[in-house]
Design a protein around this motif. Structure first.
Motif, PDB file in Angstrom:
ATOM      1  N   SER A  73      30.229  43.070  30.408  1.00  0.00           N
ATOM      2  CA  SER A  73      30.915  41.721  30.166  1.00  0.00           C
ATOM      3  C   SER A  73      32.407  41.862  30.695  1.00  0.00           C
ATOM      4  O   SER A  73      33.672  41.460  30.787  1.00  0.00           O
ATOM      5  N   SER A  74      32.843  43.101  29.775  1.00  0.00           N
ATOM      6  CA  SER A  74      34.405  43.532  29.719  1.00  0.00           C
ATOM      7  C   SER A  74      34.898  44.446  31.130  1.00  0.00           C
ATOM      8  O   SER A  74      36.276  43.431  31.889  1.00  0.00           O
ATOM      9  N   LYS A  75      34.119  45.110  32.167  1.00  0.00           N
ATOM     10  CA  LYS A  75      34.188  44.888  33.506  1.00  0.00           C
ATOM     11  C   LYS A  75      34.607  44.026  33.876  1.00  0.00           C
ATOM     12  O   LYS A  75      35.448  43.106  34.728  1.00  0.00           O
ATOM     13  N   GLN A  76      33.493  42.267  33.647  1.00  0.00           N
ATOM     14  CA  GLN A  76      33.843  41.113  34.092  1.00  0.00           C
ATOM     15  C   GLN A  76      35.243  40.602  33.775  1.00  0.00           C
ATOM     16  O   GLN A  76      36.182  40.336  34.281  1.00  0.00           O
ATOM     17  N   ALA A  77      35.979  40.514  32.550  1.00  0.00           N
ATOM     18  CA  ALA A  77      36.841  40.119  32.037  1.00  0.00           C
ATOM     19  C   ALA A  77      37.824  40.508  32.881  1.00  0.00           C
ATOM     20  O   ALA A  77      38.466  40.242  33.541  1.00  0.00           O
ATOM     21  N   LYS A  78      38.156  41.934  33.320  1.00  0.00           N
ATOM     22  CA  LYS A  78      38.730  42.110  33.795  1.00  0.00           C
ATOM     23  C   LYS A  78      39.279  41.870  35.156  1.00  0.00           C
ATOM     24  O   LYS A  78      40.076  41.734  35.911  1.00  0.00           O
ATOM     25  N   ILE A  79      37.701  41.626  35.720  1.00  0.00           N
ATOM     26  CA  ILE A  79      37.925  41.257  36.881  1.00  0.00           C
ATOM     27  C   ILE A  79      38.376  39.912  37.409  1.00  0.00           C
ATOM     28  O   ILE A  79      39.315  39.584  37.998  1.00  0.00           O
ATOM     29  N   ILE A  80      37.800  39.033  36.159  1.00  0.00           N
ATOM     30  CA  ILE A  80      38.351  37.662  36.201  1.00  0.00           C
ATOM     31  C   ILE A  80      39.805  37.918  36.420  1.00  0.00           C
ATOM     32  O   ILE A  80      40.773  36.571  36.546  1.00  0.00           O
ATOM     33  N   ARG A  81      40.514  38.609  34.672  1.00  0.00           N
ATOM     34  CA  ARG A  81      41.896  38.262  34.484  1.00  0.00           C
ATOM     35  C   ARG A  81      41.918  38.561  36.325  1.00  0.00           C
ATOM     36  O   ARG A  81      43.640  38.135  36.158  1.00  0.00           O
ATOM     37  N   SER A  82      41.767  39.473  37.129  1.00  0.00           N
ATOM     38  CA  SER A  82      42.389  40.127  38.048  1.00  0.00           C
ATOM     39  C   SER A  82      42.862  39.248  39.273  1.00  0.00           C
ATOM     40  O   SER A  82      43.255  38.231  39.810  1.00  0.00           O
ATOM     41  N   ALA A  83      40.691  38.320  39.365  1.00  0.00           N
ATOM     42  CA  ALA A  83      41.216  36.950  40.180  1.00  0.00           C
ATOM     43  C   ALA A  83      42.078  36.154  39.965  1.00  0.00           C
ATOM     44  O   ALA A  83      42.653  35.302  40.769  1.00  0.00           O
TER      45      ALA A  83
END
Length: 123
Positions: A73-83
């Motif tokens: 979930s922390s990796k997902q959050a980083k991807i979402i913020r980058s997107a």
């Protein structure tokens, strides 16, 4: 000089990219880097008018879980913020729906098992 891990990662991303192109997606950008994280591949699914942010994961063996299991979930959050950052910088995609996919590659990279999960998580 590249580390072995980085070389393997690049090889896995290249395999995933070729696979996704064969599935009809078009490359927009690779290795989009921000202060909050990186997006491995950004593609366009023209059939559905969807901008696709792709995370590529590789595992030689699945003793401790599958490649796709490693997208926490922390990796997902980083991807979402980058997107979000990407979308702020590229208003040509304002009208597009966004999707987050994960491509997991397992086993030997010469003959990998590929697991493509469309819409793997919500943005």
């Amino acid at each position: 000089m590249f580390s072995i891990k980085r070389q393997v990662g690049n090889q896995a991303e290249d395999i995933a990219l070729k696979y996704l192109i064969q599935q009809g997606l078009t490359l927009i950008e690779q290795n989009y880097l921000t202060k909050v994280g990186e997006i491995d591949i950004i593609m366009l699914d023209k059939a559905e008018q969807v901008l696709v942010f792709v995370e590529v994961r590789y595992r030689k063996n699945t003793r401790f879980g599958s490649a796709t299991d490693t997208v926490t979930s922390s990796k997902q959050a980083k991807i979402i913020r980058s997107a979000q950052r990407y979308l702020q910088q590229h208003d040509e995609f304002d009208e597009y729906i966004c999707r987050f996919d994960v491509v997991g590659l397992e086993s030997d990279l010469k003959y990998p098992k590929i697991n493509w999960i469309k819409d793997a998580f919500e943005g």
